[in-house]
Write a protein that holds these residues in place. Structure first.
Motif, PDB file in Angstrom:
ATOM      1  N   GLU A 178      39.558 -25.866 -25.669  1.00  0.00           N
ATOM      2  CA  GLU A 178      40.571 -26.381 -26.581  1.00  0.00           C
ATOM      3  C   GLU A 178      39.985 -27.513 -27.408  1.00  0.00           C
ATOM      4  O   GLU A 178      40.058 -27.504 -28.631  1.00  0.00           O
ATOM      5  N   VAL A 179      39.396 -28.486 -26.721  1.00  0.00           N
ATOM      6  CA  VAL A 179      38.811 -29.622 -27.425  1.00  0.00           C
ATOM      7  C   VAL A 179      37.347 -29.786 -27.003  1.00  0.00           C
ATOM      8  O   VAL A 179      36.439 -29.426 -27.739  1.00  0.00           O
ATOM      9  N   THR A 180      37.139 -30.310 -25.801  1.00  0.00           N
ATOM     10  CA  THR A 180      35.784 -30.674 -25.393  1.00  0.00           C
ATOM     11  C   THR A 180      35.237 -29.773 -24.294  1.00  0.00           C
ATOM     12  O   THR A 180      34.131 -29.271 -24.392  1.00  0.00           O
ATOM     13  N   GLU A 181      36.013 -29.583 -23.266  1.00  0.00           N
ATOM     14  CA  GLU A 181      35.495 -28.898 -22.080  1.00  0.00           C
ATOM     15  C   GLU A 181      35.623 -27.392 -22.213  1.00  0.00           C
ATOM     16  O   GLU A 181      36.686 -26.875 -22.541  1.00  0.00           O
ATOM     17  N   ALA A 182      34.512 -26.707 -21.929  1.00  0.00           N
ATOM     18  CA  ALA A 182      34.528 -25.253 -21.912  1.00  0.00           C
ATOM     19  C   ALA A 182      34.819 -24.774 -20.503  1.00  0.00           C
ATOM     20  O   ALA A 182      34.216 -25.250 -19.538  1.00  0.00           O
ATOM     21  N   PHE A 183      35.755 -23.832 -20.387  1.00  0.00           N
ATOM     22  CA  PHE A 183      36.101 -23.243 -19.111  1.00  0.00           C
ATOM     23  C   PHE A 183      35.575 -21.819 -19.093  1.00  0.00           C
ATOM     24  O   PHE A 183      35.755 -21.059 -20.046  1.00  0.00           O
ATOM     25  N   PHE A 184      34.923 -21.483 -17.989  1.00  0.00           N
ATOM     26  CA  PHE A 184      34.266 -20.195 -17.878  1.00  0.00           C
ATOM     27  C   PHE A 184      35.070 -19.224 -17.019  1.00  0.00           C
ATOM     28  O   PHE A 184      35.712 -19.632 -16.037  1.00  0.00           O
ATOM     29  N   GLY A 185      34.976 -17.959 -17.375  1.00  0.00           N
ATOM     30  CA  GLY A 185      35.469 -16.915 -16.500  1.00  0.00           C
ATOM     31  C   GLY A 185      34.512 -16.705 -15.339  1.00  0.00           C
ATOM     32  O   GLY A 185      33.445 -17.336 -15.277  1.00  0.00           O
TER      33      GLY A 185
END
Lengths: 111, 116
Positions: A96-103
């Motif tokens: 969304e902004v800074t943090e990438a969330f992984f599958g």
């Protein structure tokens, strides 16, 4: 807690076949990515996607690869004619902004 | 182009002790973000901690803390009171900015083993 989901978890395909890897990013995220990790190696960037178009792609992401966001939720990676060297773990990520969330990844095995 | 280097392919630590994983990076950007991701045997990528380059204060998350040295382009991860569940591959990662398409550049990873 919202999460990125990927299907299938494991795909085995014959060399030369087409595969589609599927991802459902977190719903309010705007930036989407595909990365891959060959076993025992570093995580490599493939492509980023924003505002319904590719914003950046790596040299790995050649004409055999394509991405789509066919509806408001899914984000797919297609490999048109798989090669043995495409065998890897493929990760989808969104932010969304800074943090990438992984599958959790799709393990692709090309035989 | 940005590069991220992790010079320790493997490390081990005894349970309850402290370990520090090293990471250096190279960039000409002045504003950026740094991350540590954990990859356990399940191969899921889990965010451990993040640091904004414009912040001088080092980030902390419970037992995890960083030592961010901007001038030296160094970003180490300290794990205190190590637990068996900390056994994983740890990746240092760089992101240029929040703007569209900014992607992560990863280091080679450090395999950490916590011994009982």
């Amino acid at each position: 807690e919202p999460e990125v989901t990927q299907t299938p978890s494991h795909q085995v395909t014959q060399m030369g076949q087409e595969v589609i890897l599927r991802c459902v990013p977190i719903s309010n995220h705007l930036y989407f990515y595909w990365y891959r990790q060959i076993l025992g190696q570093k995580v490599e960037f493939l492509v980023s996607f924003y505002n319904n178009e590719i914003s950046e792609k790596s040299e790995i992401f050649d004409d055999q690869f394509s991405v789509e966001r066919p509806d408001g939720s899914n984000f797919t990676l297609k490999i048109r004619s798989t090669k043995l060297e495409d065998s890897a773990m493929y990760f989808c990520a969104s932010r969304e902004v800074t943090e990438a969330f992984f599958g959790q990844g799709t393990r692709l095995t090309v035989v | 182009a940005q590069t991220v280097t992790q010079s320790q392919p493997e490390m081990s630590v005894q349970e309850a002790e402290t370990v520090t994983l090293s990471c250096t990076y190279d960039t000409s950007e002045s504003n950026y973000y740094l991350f540590w991701y954990k990859q356990p045997p399940s191969r899921q990528m889990i965010l451990v901690i993040r640091q904004e380059a414009y912040k001088q204060q080092n980030a902390t998350e419970n037992r995890f803390s960083v030592n961010f040295q901007k001038a030296a382009k160094s970003f180490s991860l300290k794990i205190s009171d190590s637990q068996l569940g900390d056994t994983a591959m740890y990746f240092c990662a760089f992101m240029k900015s929040e703007t569209s398409g900014s992607r992560l550049t990863f280091g080679e990873g450090t395999q950490l083993t916590v011994n009982p």
